[in-house]
Design an enzyme around this catalytic site. Structure first.
Site: not given
Length: 452
Positions: A228, A262
């Site tokens: 991720e 993110c």
């Protein structure tokens, strides 16, 4: 090796930590394997009970854990509390759903019986970041441990205090020794850990560079990875959108955790007809955020977690202005604190458009029409998520296939939810966390075929 965590708001030392020696690390890896051999035999119902207790430990100690998060990485205290409580929710979710997720899947064939079982695989290494120091760990640990695996945590050095507390959560909940272990190590020991026979898989949340390096090492040893990585999410506002509501969503989407996420909205792609109204109202909302000590209940925006992060963001702001972007708000830096900043007339080719900006910087981009907006959205090497704001829900749903990202949210910021799979495409990584998908990543889906 010695490590020190530092409060980014005032520069004061939060804690000192001593790295593991080679022997200590080897012992911990061996103990993880030993723990797995017994842990995998513990009934699923008992593992779920322990996970429920872990969730309660989090709730019982929310103030203590939230304080450590804020002191180590600068998140406003109210956001830190929310993070700890979200960790408790993910514990509850998997405790309640693990039995359904892990049950045998019967498949009809000519066999007397054929099905798929879900067996644990062993020790799973988690390499985790500092920006959500509790949440990133628990969204991996809750499904992974409950599936019968053991966990090894290599956390970011600036949040080793959080890492220590996370290990204590599992101890207080009654987990057997060494089922979950915190490894205080420098990143140069990562390859040794990945290559060790005890470690069967690796999950990493972090930068594109870190993900590439870990995947390369894991690939050499034929070990599964879930990555991720970064994101450069688009926040698209159509002309028919409720602008006031869109601004409210956008404020959280960009400024939560001081923009250090993110999945934060970073590129605001606005139809020309509403560009000026949105920018004006968004600028006013951002300017009203209260900056200050993140331990203050009223603080809405704190410092970045480290000075190098603030320096990097400031370089991106400066470079974008040189490339033609207009400074509409902010732009100044003072040590770890960077003013919430808005840049107007951003176009492809500028740092604020092309690069991931990890901090309170919002790039305002004009789109001629919906087709142009989606084209701009896709003009990124990242693929985590996209938000579309509109009153035409059905039209927005029909356009979802135009987005290659891992998530598509309508009239809401992109966010992780225990009930929904989470992950990206392109340079944002691969694999999925959360929901049933997150539990399936680290189990052996074994085919069982019985002929009578």
């Amino acid at each position: 090796m010695k490590f020190k965590s530092t409060n980014p708001y005032n520069g004061q030392t939060v804690g000192h930590y001593t790295g593991l020696t080679e022997k200590e690390l080897s012992d911990k890896l061996a103990k993880s394997q030993e723990a797995f051999e017994s842990w995998r035999k513990v009934s699923l119902s008992e593992r779920c009970d322990l996970l429920k207790k872990a969730g309660q430990v989090l709730r019982d100690n929310v103030e203590e854990y939230a304080k450590m998060i804020t002191l180590e990485m600068g998140k406003p205290i109210k956001e830190s509390r929310a993070e700890v409580n979200k960790c408790a929710l993910v514990c509850d979710y998997y405790a309640d759903n693990a039995e359904a997720f892990l049950k045998n899947e019967t498949i009809s064939t000519e066999a007397f019986k054929s099905f798929v079982s879900h067996d644990p695989i062993g020790s799973v290494l988690a390499i985790m970041p500092w920006n959500f120091p509790f949440w990133q760990v628990f969204r991996y640990a809750a499904p992974t441990l409950t599936a019968g695996n053991t966990g090894l945590l290599k956390h970011a050095p600036n949040v080793f205090g959080c890492a220590k507390q996370i290990e204590e959560v599992f101890t207080k909940a009654g987990y057997p020794p060494n089922v979950f272990q915190n490894l205080i190590v420098h990143h140069d020991q990562t390859e040794k850990i990945i290559s060790h026979e005890t470690v069967k898989a690796i999950t990493l949340t972090g930068s594109e560079r870190a993900g590439s390096a870990v995947a390369e090492i894991a690939g050499r040893h034929i070990k599964k990875t879930v990555l991720e990585l970064g994101g450069n999410n688009a926040f698209i506002v159509w002309e028919d959108a409720d602008i006031d509501q869109s601004v409210k969503i956008a404020l959280t989407a960009r400024m939560l955790n001081c923009g250090q996420s993110c999945i934060a909205a970073k590129r605001f792609i606005l139809m020309e007809g509403i560009y000026d109204e949105f920018v004006s109202k968004f600028t006013k909302a951002v300017s009203e955020l209260k900056a200050g000590d993140p331990m203050d209940e009223n603080t809405g925006i704190g410092p970045l977690a480290r000075i190098d992060l603030a320096d990097q963001l400031h370089e991106q702001v400066t470079e974008s202005i040189k490339q033609g972007a207009k400074l509409l708000l902010g732009g100044k830096q003072n040590d770890c604190y960077h003013e919430p900043t808005i840049l107007g007339d951003v176009v492809p080719g500028m740092a604020a458009f092309d690069q991931e900006t990890f901090g309170p910087l919002a790039a305002m981009i004009k789109a001629k029409d919906i087709d142009h907006a989606f084209a701009l959205s896709e003009e990124s090497k990242y693929g985590l998520g996209v938000t579309v704001c509109t009153k035409d829900i059905e039209k927005a749903i029909k356009h979802s296939n135009r987005v290659s990202d891992g998530a598509y949210f309508v009239n809401e910021l992109v966010k992780s939810d225990p009930r929904l799979p989470f992950g990206g495409t392109k340079k944002s990584g691969y694999g999925r966390e959360l929901s049933k998908d997150g539990m399936m990543e680290f189990v052996n889906r074994k085919t069982v075929y019985v002929k009578k």
